[in-house]
Each structure stands twice: as C-alpha cells, then as structure tokens.
Design an enzyme around this catalytic site. Structure first.
Site, PDB file in Angstrom:
ATOM      1  N   CYS A 328       0.807  -1.223   0.000  1.00  0.00           N
ATOM      2  CA  CYS A 328       0.000   0.000   0.000  1.00  0.00           C
ATOM      3  C   CYS A 328       0.836   1.267   0.000  1.00  0.00           C
ATOM      4  O   CYS A 328       0.468   2.264  -0.650  1.00  0.00           O
ATOM      5  CB  CYS A 328      -0.974  -0.015   1.180  1.00  0.00           C
ATOM      6  SG  CYS A 328      -0.234  -0.417   2.763  1.00  0.00           S
ATOM      7  N   ARG A 357       7.207 -11.318   5.362  1.00  0.00           N
ATOM      8  CA  ARG A 357       6.715 -11.167   6.725  1.00  0.00           C
ATOM      9  C   ARG A 357       7.404 -12.181   7.625  1.00  0.00           C
ATOM     10  O   ARG A 357       7.560 -13.342   7.241  1.00  0.00           O
ATOM     11  CB  ARG A 357       5.197 -11.340   6.780  1.00  0.00           C
ATOM     12  CG  ARG A 357       4.452 -10.280   5.978  1.00  0.00           C
ATOM     13  CD  ARG A 357       2.950 -10.413   6.054  1.00  0.00           C
ATOM     14  NE  ARG A 357       2.297  -9.464   5.155  1.00  0.00           N
ATOM     15  CZ  ARG A 357       0.995  -9.415   4.933  1.00  0.00           C
ATOM     16  NH1 ARG A 357       0.196 -10.268   5.553  1.00  0.00           N
ATOM     17  NH2 ARG A 357       0.490  -8.528   4.103  1.00  0.00           N
ATOM     18  N   GLN A 375       1.295 -11.341  -3.393  1.00  0.00           N
ATOM     19  CA  GLN A 375      -0.119 -11.020  -3.248  1.00  0.00           C
ATOM     20  C   GLN A 375      -0.698 -10.532  -4.568  1.00  0.00           C
ATOM     21  O   GLN A 375      -0.036  -9.787  -5.294  1.00  0.00           O
ATOM     22  CB  GLN A 375      -0.324  -9.910  -2.207  1.00  0.00           C
ATOM     23  CG  GLN A 375      -0.092 -10.328  -0.778  1.00  0.00           C
ATOM     24  CD  GLN A 375      -0.354  -9.171   0.169  1.00  0.00           C
ATOM     25  OE1 GLN A 375       0.229  -8.110   0.037  1.00  0.00           O
ATOM     26  NE2 GLN A 375      -1.248  -9.371   1.124  1.00  0.00           N
ATOM     27  N   ASP A 377      -2.442  -8.070  -5.196  1.00  0.00           N
ATOM     28  CA  ASP A 377      -2.781  -6.916  -4.382  1.00  0.00           C
ATOM     29  C   ASP A 377      -3.232  -5.747  -5.250  1.00  0.00           C
ATOM     30  O   ASP A 377      -2.673  -5.517  -6.329  1.00  0.00           O
ATOM     31  CB  ASP A 377      -1.540  -6.504  -3.576  1.00  0.00           C
ATOM     32  CG  ASP A 377      -1.888  -5.765  -2.300  1.00  0.00           C
ATOM     33  OD1 ASP A 377      -3.089  -5.632  -2.017  1.00  0.00           O
ATOM     34  OD2 ASP A 377      -0.968  -5.344  -1.596  1.00  0.00           O
ATOM     35  N   HIS A 379      -4.966  -1.510  -4.902  1.00  0.00           N
ATOM     36  CA  HIS A 379      -5.452  -0.401  -4.102  1.00  0.00           C
ATOM     37  C   HIS A 379      -6.251   0.528  -5.008  1.00  0.00           C
ATOM     38  O   HIS A 379      -5.780   0.912  -6.082  1.00  0.00           O
ATOM     39  CB  HIS A 379      -4.287   0.343  -3.438  1.00  0.00           C
ATOM     40  CG  HIS A 379      -3.592  -0.504  -2.422  1.00  0.00           C
ATOM     41  ND1 HIS A 379      -2.551  -1.353  -2.748  1.00  0.00           N
ATOM     42  CD2 HIS A 379      -3.823  -0.673  -1.089  1.00  0.00           C
ATOM     43  CE1 HIS A 379      -2.159  -2.000  -1.661  1.00  0.00           C
ATOM     44  NE2 HIS A 379      -2.911  -1.611  -0.650  1.00  0.00           N
ATOM     45  N   LYS A 458     -12.655  -4.360   7.478  1.00  0.00           N
ATOM     46  CA  LYS A 458     -12.461  -5.184   6.281  1.00  0.00           C
ATOM     47  C   LYS A 458     -13.578  -6.192   6.101  1.00  0.00           C
ATOM     48  O   LYS A 458     -14.274  -6.570   7.051  1.00  0.00           O
ATOM     49  CB  LYS A 458     -11.115  -5.910   6.349  1.00  0.00           C
ATOM     50  CG  LYS A 458     -10.965  -6.841   7.545  1.00  0.00           C
ATOM     51  CD  LYS A 458      -9.599  -7.524   7.554  1.00  0.00           C
ATOM     52  CE  LYS A 458      -9.454  -8.440   8.769  1.00  0.00           C
ATOM     53  NZ  LYS A 458      -8.220  -9.240   8.730  1.00  0.00           N
ATOM     54  N   HIS A 504      -8.076  -1.226   0.088  1.00  0.00           N
ATOM     55  CA  HIS A 504      -7.044  -2.255  -0.054  1.00  0.00           C
ATOM     56  C   HIS A 504      -7.789  -3.556  -0.363  1.00  0.00           C
ATOM     57  O   HIS A 504      -8.764  -3.881   0.322  1.00  0.00           O
ATOM     58  CB  HIS A 504      -6.277  -2.478   1.253  1.00  0.00           C
ATOM     59  CG  HIS A 504      -5.732  -1.258   1.910  1.00  0.00           C
ATOM     60  ND1 HIS A 504      -4.380  -1.053   2.096  1.00  0.00           N
ATOM     61  CD2 HIS A 504      -6.352  -0.183   2.473  1.00  0.00           C
ATOM     62  CE1 HIS A 504      -4.193   0.084   2.751  1.00  0.00           C
ATOM     63  NE2 HIS A 504      -5.379   0.634   2.985  1.00  0.00           N
TER      64      HIS A 504
END
Length: 639
Positions: A328, A357, A375, A377, A379, A458, A504
């Site tokens: 992000c 992570r 991911q 991912d 945004h 979320k 997100h």
C-alpha cells in the site's frame, strides 16, 4: 418456579437443576447446557427463580466448547493416573480440537493407546465434574501443595478475586467452566496425534508433549471426521507438490520460502497471466513498487508502530530500510506522482507484489504459511462518493473468481480493533461503507468485532473447499486514515482540493497459499486450463515416436500444453504414470493411430473417449478449458 423452554411452560420447585427443567419441558435429548439471558448454565446447576432457558447442543459453538473443555479434563485425569507426578497442562484451540501438554514425556503410540483406554474407563464410570470457587490465595496454596508450578504461574497472573476450579475424580484444574455433569456425556472421542511444544510458545521454556484429541456427539460423526482427516492427508499439498513435481522447500537455507520447479512455475505463471488480463479488463492499471523503503515511510504509515515485529529490516548506507510486508505504501507514492483531478478517479492499481513477513519457524507450513509470498494486491483510490460502487466492483470480481474455482464462501465484516489508527468518525464511515456495499450486493454477512486491520475495517471472504474445510482468501479493506497520513489529494469539481479514500483488496490473497489451497481442493487434479501439462502422448513402441513428436508439435501450435513419453516402457505403466501425474488428456499412439494420423484419447479418470483426430483433441481441450469460465461469466482467452 416457572420455566419457559422451547415454547413449553413448566412449573418446578426452587433448586431444581437445569437438567430437571429441560426434562420437564421435553428438551433433554443431546443438550449439554442451557442459556439464561447471556449466561451459560451447567446442567447440574440449581435454579432459584423463574426464567427462560435456551438449550445448548453440540450444534452450537458454545456447546462444542463445553464438550471439548470437558474432554480435556478427562484427558488430564487419565494422564494423571498414567503419569503420576507429571505437571499436565491444558490448552484449547477453537475449531482445531483439544490438546494437553505433558512436560518432558516422549509419548509412543503404545502410551497414547493406553491414555485413550484410560479415558474410556473414566467415561464408562461417568466420573462427575464438580465446580469449586475459592480465593486466589487458596488456589495458589492448593496448587503449590499439589506440586503444580505451571498452574501457580497462571493463577499468579490473574487479578485478585474468586478463582473457579473444577474437580473430575481426584484431579483438580483451573477452569471457568461450565462442564457437562459427568464424563458419561462424552459419546465419541479420538486421540489424533502427538507433537512437541514449548510452554507458552516460548523457545526459552521447557519442551512439552502435546496430545491432540477431538470429540463428537456420536460415533457416526466421529467416523466421518476421521475419514475427512484421511482425505485431507491424501490431498496434502506438500505431498502432492512433491509427487507432481511442482515445488520444493529447503528449510536449511531458506526456511519459509518456496523453490518453484518448472511445472509449478508454469502453473503459477498461467494463474498470474490470467489475473493480469482480468484486472486490465476491469479497469485496473499494472504497477510495481520497490522491495525496500526507508523506515520513515513505515513510521508514517503506522506499520512501524503496529506491525514491525512482522517485518524485516536492513541498513543501506547508514539508513534503516524496511523490506515491504505490504504494497500500500508504494501505491500511495505512485498516486502522489502528480496532482489528480476528480475526472481521473478512481485510480485502480494492481500489483503481483512480492512481500516478506517474519513468521516464527514453528508456524511455517508448506505453501500455507511462508515468509516470502506474492499477493494479488490492488489499491483503489477514489472519491468518497465512489466508495460503495468500487467495493461492489471488487465483490463482483470475488464472485466471479470463486465461481471459476468452484468455491462456496461466506462473508465476514471485521470492525475496529483495539490497536487502531485514525479517528472514530473515519472508522464509522469506513465500516458503514462496507456494510452498505455488501447489503447492496445481496450478500449475507456476520460481524467479527475488533478484528479489522489497524488502519481500517475489512470484508473477509471465507471459502469452503471440496472436503468442507474453510479457508480465509479474499479481503477488502476500507481506509480513510492512510490517505490522510500521506496527504493524498484530488481537485474536485469545485476547484478545491479534497481527500480521497482508499480500498485495499486481495482476491486470491497470497498466491503461494492459494496454490496450496487449490492443490488440496482439486486433490492435485487441476482444471485443464490451469494444468501445467494438458495432454501427454504415449507411444506403444519406438515405431510411433516420429508421429508422436509430430502430433505434439501440432497440438502445441494450437495452444495446447503437450508432452511426449517415448520411453521403452510398457504402455500400462506409462498410462498409470500419466494418471498419477493428474494429466487431463492421455493420448495413446499405436500403429493404427499412426496410419489414421490420430490418437486414442483417455482421461485421467480412466474414461476412454476413443480415437480422435488431432484437431478434435485440440477442440476437446479448448472446450474443457472454457467450461469453468462460463460459471463466472468470463471468457477463456489463452493461447
């Protein structure tokens, strides 16, 4: 004393037990406890005034907790009898069965069988459960006198006041209860496995033996559960990954990181290419941010304060940099490359972003829990008035992809956690936007209070696989806070600068984890569009080798991923190997097929489709590839 239960009104003397009342109301059956208001009551608890009772059974979450809690104490009593002098310790993990910990014992299958037999003797004897309420000081003294340092340690960490204990036979333990009245209420149980664990999960503490168990209301349910366990073992992605030559792990040099082998990397690439095309089609722009960013940016985003224990850091020319755990921050910097107009919103950024992570070695688990992963991912940065429509657009993508992979799912909305950044007003706006979008999409949902991300609430999508297990996959997070922290702006119709909001979202989540889940969901038999090898041509003798190679080339020119097996092995052996490799189409070539310039088509299921031309085979494969896309209303466009 008047009792209302299951729409039945009964009158009994004061001090009648909960069980007496349930029996009088005809609601005994498989009841384990009862609810009065918001209080859970044990069956042997006396009632002193009129009330309404709601029966609790194994079908209820609270009922299962009571059943498993009682099973734990039975395990502990049995362990105390078999291993006198050992400081047994209880643990519990919701939905994962129950287990006990025994310090310093190496438990063989024979000892586990003895423990199970002793538990059955306790159940057959219907040993009662007895509640005891004593002071904290008396509890410390009691367990000190019993030589139980682990329990003393736990009690000393509690607030002063009354301590609740339970006695089962000659065993006393720290427990809030309630329990079933006696051990005879346990109808079906099984000890599942033994593993090592450190006390309180701390590697500096003593190693304990951990015994897992499960329990059900009847033997039929237990048998079905044990069958599911065996099926899960058969589908284990670590086992299938090795058998299908997809991926490998080298824990000695890269713990928690995946080595993708050629077939696995091809499968992953097919999935990634599909995701990129699908996102472009839905108005996303492809972007990519760097792997490391200066610590100051992670401080600005709140990750350093709220997430740094899960991050890796490195130093570059004296400056501390964080290796990104999320994408992000980079996407906000990309947005801020220049000032945006309201006409440019929404901005939808998609990245197959590699993140790192820090996971403790004890929780690493194949592809399902890793330290480095990718991911899917994205945004979405939009004006506040666009927010609901953008969330609905993400929900539509979730629906399409879940249909494509054949997953059933449910929706959970997670709200503000204790460790949160941003104003209460921003959290309320974000939470309401998620709820309204889900309701507009006609999806049912449950609320998971306090489990949102630290920057926003979320939507979590929990899918059910082919054997009934639930997995957390998609997440959609609504965030008013980070756009404020990074001073994101756009020029509105009024010519003034305004603050956007950010969504997100990840649909498949971690690609590593998703491929692990998908491998188990399909038991390694990936749908034809995703299979690394879609067709394998097998020769009967060397005389067919030339045509087999020619046929393979012809299929590949039509976009089919094909291979040839010309080894000097018996045909039955080669067919069996291709089936074990889960290859969708097995094409056999003998002299007759060479003469007819055709192949004999078999499926990995064993079904024989007979002789087909190469064009017919290509059409079959393409049709098979397109079929699952029709369920999601998507088109199959691979070449």
């Amino acid at each position: 004393m008047k009792i209302l239960c299951n729409d039945q009104r009964v009158e009994l003397p004061a001090e009648s037990t909960v069980l007496d009342c349930l029996r009088a109301a005809g609601a005994e059956g498989a009841v384990l406890a009862a609810m009065r208001g918001g209080q859970v009551l044990a069956l042997n608890e006396p009632l002193r005034d009129s009330c309404t009772l709601t029966p609790i059974t194994m079908d209820d979450e609270e009922g299962r907790r009571i059943y498993e809690r009682s099973l734990r104490m039975i395990m502990l009593l049995a362990a105390r009898r078999l291993f006198p002098g050992e400081q047994v310790r209880i643990e519990y993990s919701a939905g994962q069965g129950v287990f006990v910990r025994l310090p310093g014992l190496t438990l063989s299958p024979e000892l586990v069988a003895q423990l199970e037999a002793e538990m059955q003797r306790i159940i057959d004897a219907a040993v009662p459960f007895e509640r005891m309420d004593i002071s904290k000081a008396d509890a410390v003294k009691l367990f000190n006198d019993m030589g139980e340092p682990y329990k003393v340690e736990l009690i000393e960490g509690l607030e002063d006041g009354t301590i609740t204990l339970y006695r089962n036979g000659d065993f006393v333990d720290l427990c809030r209860g309630p329990h079933i009245p006696n051990a005879g209420f346990v109808k079906a149980f099984k000890l599942l496995s033994v593993a090592g664990a450190y006390w309180r999960g701390d590697e500096k503490n003593r190693m304990l033996s951990r015994i897992y168990a499960t329990a059900f209301a009847d033997a039929k349910d237990l048998k079905e559960y044990l069958n599911r366990i065996e099926e899960a073992k058969r589908r284990d992605h670590r086992k299938l990954g090795k058998e299908l030559d997809l991926f490998a792990f080298h824990e000695d040099v890269a713990a928690g990181m995946v080595f993708w082998l050629p077939k696995g990397m091809l499968l992953r690439t097919i999935l990634e290419d599909f995701l990129r095309r699908e996102h472009i089609k839905r108005g996303y722009q492809l972007v990519q941010g760097p792997q490391v960013l200066r610590r100051e940016l992670w401080e600005q985003s709140g990750h350093y304060a709220n997430y740094r224990e899960n991050m890796y850091f490195t130093e570059i020319e004296g400056d501390v940099h964080g290796i990104k755990p999320m994408n992000c921050v980079s996407h906000m910097l990309i947005y801020n490359a220049h000032l945006r107009s309201y006409r440019e919103l929404p901005q939808r950024y998609f990245e197959l972003g590699v993140v790192h992570r820090h996971e403790k070695s004890g929780v690493l688990h194949g592809l399902l829990r890793v330290r480095q992963f990718t991911q899917d991912d994205a945004h979405i940065i939009c004006a506040p008035e666009q927010l609901e429509d953008e969330i609905i657009g993400v929900i539509a993508l979730v629906r399409d992809l879940m249909a494509l992979f054949g997953f059933q799912y449910r929706v959970v909305i997670s709200t503000k956690p204790a460790k949160a950044i941003g104003s209460d007003e921003a959290w309320e706006l974000a939470t309401n936007a998620l709820i309204k979008a889900v309701e507009r999409a006609n999806l049912s949902y449950t609320i998971n209070a306090g489990d949102g991300a630290f920057y926003g609430p979320k939507i979590d999508v929990k899918v059910t696989d082919a054997i009934g297990r639930e997995w957390q996959l998609s997440t959609i997070q609504c965030d008013f806070t980070l756009p404020e922290r990074f001073e994101l702006e756009y020029v509105g119709q009024d010519g003034e600068r305004h603050r956007p909001v950010m969504v997100h979202r990840a649909i498949l989540g971690s690609l590593e984890r998703f491929i692990g889940v998908l491998t188990e969901h399909y038991a390694g038999a990936f749908p034809t569009w995703l299979a690394p090898v879609q067709a394998k041509i097998l020769t009967v003798t060397d005389a067919q080798n030339a045509f087999a190679e020619e046929a393979c080339e012809a299929l590949m020119k039509q976009g089919i991923r094909a291979e040839v097996d010309t080894r000097n092995e018996k045909l039955g052996f080669k067919v069996r190997e291709a089936q074990l490799a889960k290859i969708p189409y097995i094409l056999v070539v003998g002299d007759k097929e060479v003469e007819a310039r055709s192949v004999n088509v078999r499926l990995r299921t064993g079904e024989n489709l007979g002789v087909k031309s190469l064009d017919e085979v290509a059409a079959l494969v393409q049709e098979d590839c397109a079929e699952p896309f029709k369920r999601g209303g998507m088109s199959y466009r691979f070449s």
